[in-house]
Motif scaffolding. Structure first.
Motif, PDB file in Angstrom:
ATOM      1  N   UNK A 139     -11.209 -77.225   9.841  1.00  0.00           N
ATOM      2  CA  UNK A 139     -12.023 -76.190  10.465  1.00  0.00           C
ATOM      3  C   UNK A 139     -11.585 -74.839   9.923  1.00  0.00           C
ATOM      4  N   UNK A 140     -12.538 -74.110   9.359  1.00  0.00           N
ATOM      5  CA  UNK A 140     -12.246 -72.845   8.687  1.00  0.00           C
ATOM      6  C   UNK A 140     -13.137 -71.751   9.249  1.00  0.00           C
ATOM      7  N   UNK A 141     -12.559 -70.576   9.434  1.00  0.00           N
ATOM      8  CA  UNK A 141     -13.332 -69.393   9.810  1.00  0.00           C
ATOM      9  C   UNK A 141     -13.345 -68.449   8.611  1.00  0.00           C
ATOM     10  N   UNK A 142     -14.525 -68.043   8.205  1.00  0.00           N
ATOM     11  CA  UNK A 142     -14.687 -67.066   7.129  1.00  0.00           C
ATOM     12  C   UNK A 142     -14.958 -65.702   7.751  1.00  0.00           C
ATOM     13  N   UNK A 154     -21.903 -70.446   1.162  1.00  0.00           N
ATOM     14  CA  UNK A 154     -22.352 -71.327   0.084  1.00  0.00           C
ATOM     15  C   UNK A 154     -21.258 -71.530  -0.953  1.00  0.00           C
ATOM     16  N   UNK A 155     -20.496 -70.489  -1.252  1.00  0.00           N
ATOM     17  CA  UNK A 155     -19.431 -70.600  -2.256  1.00  0.00           C
ATOM     18  C   UNK A 155     -18.338 -71.548  -1.799  1.00  0.00           C
ATOM     19  N   UNK A 156     -17.996 -71.499  -0.521  1.00  0.00           N
ATOM     20  CA  UNK A 156     -16.953 -72.392  -0.022  1.00  0.00           C
ATOM     21  C   UNK A 156     -17.445 -73.834   0.000  1.00  0.00           C
ATOM     22  N   UNK A 157     -18.696 -74.042   0.373  1.00  0.00           N
ATOM     23  CA  UNK A 157     -19.274 -75.382   0.339  1.00  0.00           C
ATOM     24  C   UNK A 157     -19.279 -75.932  -1.091  1.00  0.00           C
ATOM     25  N   UNK A 158     -19.714 -75.092  -2.017  1.00  0.00           N
ATOM     26  CA  UNK A 158     -19.768 -75.514  -3.423  1.00  0.00           C
ATOM     27  C   UNK A 158     -18.371 -75.837  -3.939  1.00  0.00           C
ATOM     28  N   UNK A 159     -17.377 -75.011  -3.585  1.00  0.00           N
ATOM     29  CA  UNK A 159     -16.013 -75.250  -4.046  1.00  0.00           C
ATOM     30  C   UNK A 159     -15.467 -76.567  -3.517  1.00  0.00           C
ATOM     31  N   UNK A 167     -16.194 -81.835   3.140  1.00  0.00           N
ATOM     32  CA  UNK A 167     -16.729 -80.530   3.515  1.00  0.00           C
ATOM     33  C   UNK A 167     -16.099 -80.082   4.834  1.00  0.00           C
ATOM     34  N   UNK A 168     -15.494 -78.897   4.866  1.00  0.00           N
ATOM     35  CA  UNK A 168     -14.912 -78.415   6.120  1.00  0.00           C
ATOM     36  C   UNK A 168     -15.982 -77.928   7.085  1.00  0.00           C
ATOM     37  N   UNK A 169     -15.614 -77.838   8.331  1.00  0.00           N
ATOM     38  CA  UNK A 169     -16.468 -77.237   9.357  1.00  0.00           C
ATOM     39  C   UNK A 169     -16.230 -75.730   9.289  1.00  0.00           C
ATOM     40  N   UNK A 170     -17.257 -74.962   8.958  1.00  0.00           N
ATOM     41  CA  UNK A 170     -17.103 -73.529   8.697  1.00  0.00           C
ATOM     42  C   UNK A 170     -17.776 -72.706   9.785  1.00  0.00           C
ATOM     43  N   UNK A 171     -17.041 -71.743  10.333  1.00  0.00           N
ATOM     44  CA  UNK A 171     -17.601 -70.745  11.239  1.00  0.00           C
ATOM     45  C   UNK A 171     -17.587 -69.401  10.526  1.00  0.00           C
ATOM     46  N   UNK A 172     -18.589 -68.578  10.799  1.00  0.00           N
ATOM     47  CA  UNK A 172     -18.733 -67.287  10.124  1.00  0.00           C
ATOM     48  C   UNK A 172     -18.556 -66.149  11.123  1.00  0.00           C
ATOM     49  N   UNK A 173     -17.731 -65.179  10.741  1.00  0.00           N
ATOM     50  CA  UNK A 173     -17.478 -64.021  11.597  1.00  0.00           C
ATOM     51  C   UNK A 173     -17.699 -62.748  10.789  1.00  0.00           C
ATOM     52  N   UNK A 174     -18.496 -61.840  11.319  1.00  0.00           N
ATOM     53  CA  UNK A 174     -18.740 -60.562  10.660  1.00  0.00           C
ATOM     54  C   UNK A 174     -17.612 -59.575  10.927  1.00  0.00           C
ATOM     55  N   UNK A 175     -17.159 -58.901   9.874  1.00  0.00           N
ATOM     56  CA  UNK A 175     -16.252 -57.779  10.078  1.00  0.00           C
ATOM     57  C   UNK A 175     -17.053 -56.521  10.414  1.00  0.00           C
ATOM     58  N   UNK A 176     -18.239 -56.398   9.815  1.00  0.00           N
ATOM     59  CA  UNK A 176     -19.177 -55.307  10.096  1.00  0.00           C
ATOM     60  C   UNK A 176     -20.586 -55.797   9.827  1.00  0.00           C
ATOM     61  N   UNK A 177     -21.551 -55.250  10.537  1.00  0.00           N
ATOM     62  CA  UNK A 177     -22.938 -55.611  10.283  1.00  0.00           C
ATOM     63  C   UNK A 177     -23.390 -55.082   8.930  1.00  0.00           C
ATOM     64  N   UNK A 178     -23.154 -53.798   8.681  1.00  0.00           N
ATOM     65  CA  UNK A 178     -23.546 -53.159   7.419  1.00  0.00           C
ATOM     66  C   UNK A 178     -22.359 -52.388   6.869  1.00  0.00           C
ATOM     67  N   UNK A 179     -22.407 -52.113   5.575  1.00  0.00           N
ATOM     68  CA  UNK A 179     -21.373 -51.283   4.958  1.00  0.00           C
ATOM     69  C   UNK A 179     -21.879 -49.854   4.891  1.00  0.00           C
TER      70      UNK A 179
END
Length: 227
Positions: A139-142, A154-159, A167-179
């Motif tokens: 289980x990985x958090x990006x 997609x890059x982590x899935x491809x790797x 394939x790991x279970x991936x959760x996604x967390x935003x550091x910021x909505x926009x730059x």
């Protein structure tokens, strides 16, 4: 069909694909919810993707935001390890992964719970070089910015597929909505537009890398294709 007509149709098709990609990036970026740590399932590791660094090792504001978010997740007990990934900005300079790890320690993450990947020069390489360092992680958090979430996922899935691992279970967390510009505070539209091109550029490079492997080329001979 004349060459001019064919080229015109190809141009129209290319513009349409770019516009649809831009709409998808904006939709993902603006619709992705803010993370509530209580809603996150426990993970094995948090991966912090780099977002730029000067040759002298000074981290870009977006990178600092990503590290701060990772440290907050770690402090909340979401995962026991944080992996920072990013290569050098100059041949003899420090790696972004190392600089990010040092900043994470300033934010309270112990050195013993940090894993450093310091070679990656692209999002594809982030995935390809990071996964071997966390071979047991299921289980990985990006952590990255909203516009970058699809490409990092997609890059982590491809790797994982390239490395022949589950394939790991991936959760996604935003550091910021926009730059935003660190001085004016204005939205950085250029980085969003660039991301629409980077998605397709990444896909082309990933395909070339995979096809090279199918024809017997060694991974070391193909790594520059992913820079």
């Amino acid at each position: 069909m004349g060459i001019a007509r064919l080229l015109r149709r190809l141009l129209i098709c290319g513009v349409a694909i770019w516009a649809l990609t831009l709409m998808a990036v904006l939709g993902w970026m603006l619709a992705w919810p803010e993370t509530d740590t209580t809603d996150l399932a426990p993970a094995d590791v948090i991966i912090c993707f780099g977002a730029g660094m000067r040759p002298d090792g000074t981290l870009a504001p977006a990178t600092i935001d990503r590290v701060a978010t990772c440290a907050q997740l770690y402090a909340a007990g979401v995962a026991p390890k944080v992996l920072t990934t990013g290569g050098t900005a100059s041949p003899d300079g420090p790696s972004a992964g190392g600089q990010m790890a040092a900043l994470a320690q300033d934010y309270g993450v112990p050195a013993t719970d940090l894993i450093v990947e310091g070679r990656a020069q692209s999002t594809l390489q982030n995935g390809l070089f990071s996964l071997p360092l966390i071979s047991d992680a299921q289980r990985i958090i990006i952590v990255t910015e909203g516009f970058h979430l699809p490409r990092s996922w997609a890059s982590l899935r491809w790797a994982a597929w390239q490395l022949g691992r589950d394939q790991p279970d991936i959760s996604l967390v935003m550091s910021n909505t926009v730059r935003r510009d660190p001085v004016s505070g204005r939205i950085n539209h250029r980085i969003i537009l660039r991301e629409t091109l980077a998605l397709w550029f990444n896909a082309a490079r990933a395909m070339a890398y995979s096809l090279g492997g199918a024809f017997g080329m060694a991974p070391a001979d193909r790594l520059d294709w992913l820079r």
